[in-house]
Design a protein around this motif. Structure first.
Motif, PDB file in Angstrom:
ATOM      1  N   GLN A 143       0.832  -1.201   0.000  1.00 14.96           N
ATOM      2  CA  GLN A 143       0.000   0.000   0.000  1.00 14.96           C
ATOM      3  C   GLN A 143       0.870   1.255   0.000  1.00 14.96           C
ATOM      4  O   GLN A 143       2.011   1.236   0.449  1.00 14.96           O
ATOM      5  CB  GLN A 143      -0.879   0.039   1.248  1.00 14.96           C
ATOM      6  N   ARG A 168       2.122 -10.445   1.884  1.00 17.31           N
ATOM      7  CA  ARG A 168       1.259 -10.204   0.719  1.00 17.31           C
ATOM      8  C   ARG A 168       0.598 -11.497   0.247  1.00 17.31           C
ATOM      9  O   ARG A 168       0.507 -11.777  -0.960  1.00 17.31           O
ATOM     10  CB  ARG A 168       2.042  -9.545  -0.409  1.00 17.31           C
ATOM     11  N   ASP A 195       5.003   1.857 -10.237  1.00 23.08           N
ATOM     12  CA  ASP A 195       3.626   1.356 -10.165  1.00 23.08           C
ATOM     13  C   ASP A 195       3.639  -0.109  -9.774  1.00 23.08           C
ATOM     14  O   ASP A 195       4.631  -0.825  -9.998  1.00 23.08           O
ATOM     15  CB  ASP A 195       2.921   1.515 -11.519  1.00 23.08           C
ATOM     16  N   ALA A 196       2.533  -0.569  -9.194  1.00 17.80           N
ATOM     17  CA  ALA A 196       2.457  -1.937  -8.686  1.00 17.80           C
ATOM     18  C   ALA A 196       2.730  -2.968  -9.769  1.00 17.80           C
ATOM     19  O   ALA A 196       3.281  -4.038  -9.502  1.00 17.80           O
ATOM     20  CB  ALA A 196       1.086  -2.177  -8.051  1.00 17.80           C
ATOM     21  N   ARG A 238       7.827   3.112  -5.190  1.00 19.86           N
ATOM     22  CA  ARG A 238       6.653   2.577  -4.492  1.00 19.86           C
ATOM     23  C   ARG A 238       7.004   1.844  -3.201  1.00 19.86           C
ATOM     24  O   ARG A 238       6.218   1.823  -2.256  1.00 19.86           O
ATOM     25  CB  ARG A 238       5.880   1.657  -5.447  1.00 19.86           C
TER      26      ARG A 238
END
Length: 372
Positions: free
Chosen positions: A13, A158, A239-240, A353
């Motif tokens: 997150q 995760r 970005d993820a 991130r």
């Protein structure tokens, strides 16, 4: 109703605008501790002051029953007890170790994880067996590309249940500069439990995620390792969905020993007018530190500090010093390091991130006041 690991272990997150530190992050911060910055004065950090980052639980271990398995793409697999490992010629290296997430909490937006500021660092003297010696005895087979290290710490991250596991490229694992250690002592004593007792990996110049603790298995592979901590975690991505670049060597950083004395809550520093000696440490895992500069006016001007001569401890921090004449009022002190390849610390940190490899210039607010 079926339950899944994802119910207790969610995705990565990024904090929303204005979102404060969560209770989960606070719990992580209570388990993992950084170096009190006044302890930068120690050339070698006492074990209880050295930073600690533990992904899962600290395993309970017994030296007498511990075994290290070395196998995979080798000609002669090895199973070594602790007394057998200690029969090899020992090597001691002084190594500065820094967490890959050091500085994460300074980013905006903040990646939600262990909320490090700048204290996730320490320097110790590690004693053990060079990894290349063990690999040479086992005989690395043709086609080998990676060496995978497995710790005894087990958890879920995760949604993925796992032992903590990382890999090094074969040339790093078998190289002599830096020389990777399978270490069993820290500062001349057996490893403390939180630092990997009885056995850990030490990879000079690399961020802490590579220094696998509670080491129990080494496996040589003929395919690149794609485990979670290698291919999912510890990647520089925007970005993820990005594949990202792997986190490897430590970016240059200088830290200041906080001058004067602190306020209890804010840790803001108070000094008296006149000569104030400034000192700190600087390091880089990419190339030797070449220069340290200091600012006393929040980065508007910079002065070159005196840097201690290089010594035999290539992978350890170096001391820097500068005398500052403090005048009454508010000041912001900073230090920045530049290494021999020209890498330097930024005044504005590029964002990623995961909050990895952050080496933003430190800012230390100081109030100079006359004594009553």
């Amino acid at each position: 109703m079926a339950h899944r690991l994802e119910d207790v272990s969610g995705p990565a997150q990024v904090a929303g605008a204005g979102e404060g530190i969560s209770r989960q992050e606070l719990a992580l911060a209570a388990r993992n501790h950084g170096l009190p910055l006044e302890a930068l004065r120690y050339d070698v950090t006492p074990p209880g002051l050295h930073y600690v980052l533990t992904h899962y639980d600290i395993p309970y271990t017994e030296d007498s029953s511990w075994r290290l398995d070395l196998g995979g793409r080798v000609r002669q697999p090895l199973v070594l007890a602790m007394d057998e490992l200690k029969s090899y010629p020992a090597v001691t290296q002084r190594v500065t170790m820094e967490c890959a997430g050091n500085g994460r909490a300074l980013l905006t937006p903040r990646p939600v994880s262990q909320p490090w500021l700048v204290e996730a660092v320490g320097t110790a003297e590690w004693t053990g067996v060079p990894l290349r010696v063990l690999l040479a005895e086992a005989g690395v087979g043709a086609g080998a590309v990676d060496v995978v290290f497995t710790g005894a710490d087990h958890g879920v991250e995760r949604g993925v249940e796992q032992d903590y596991r990382r890999a090094l490229p074969l040339d790093v694992a078998t190289g002599g500069e830096p020389e990777v250690l399978v270490a069993y002592e820290m500062n001349g004593a057996p490893l403390p439990p939180q630092h990997g007792r009885p056995l850990r990996l030490v990879v000079p110049g690399w961020y802490g995620m590579a220094h696998v603790k509670w080491l129990r298995d080494i496996t040589v592979t003929d395919t690149p390792f794609t485990g979670f901590q290698q291919a999912v975690a510890y990647r520089l991505r925007q970005d993820a969905g990005d594949e990202g670049e792997p986190v490897t060597r430590i970016a240059p950083r200088a830290l200041l020993v906080p001058p004067g004395f602190p306020d209890f809550m804010s840790r803001a520093r108070v000094v008296r007018p006149g000569a104030v000696p400034l000192e700190g440490r600087a390091w880089s895992g990419r190339a030797p530190v070449a220069r340290v500069e200091v600012s006393t006016d929040d980065g508007r001007s910079w002065y070159e500090a005196e840097l201690d001569p290089a010594d035999k401890h290539r992978w350890s921090w170096r001391t820097w010093r500068l005398s500052w004449t403090a005048s009454p009022g508010s000041h912001v002190l900073s230090a920045r390091a530049t290494d021999a390849e020209g890498h330097t610390q930024p005044l504005e940190q590029p964002w990623n991130r995961g909050g990895f490899a952050v080496n933003l210039v430190q800012r230390v607010p100081v109030l100079c006041v006359d004594p009553d």
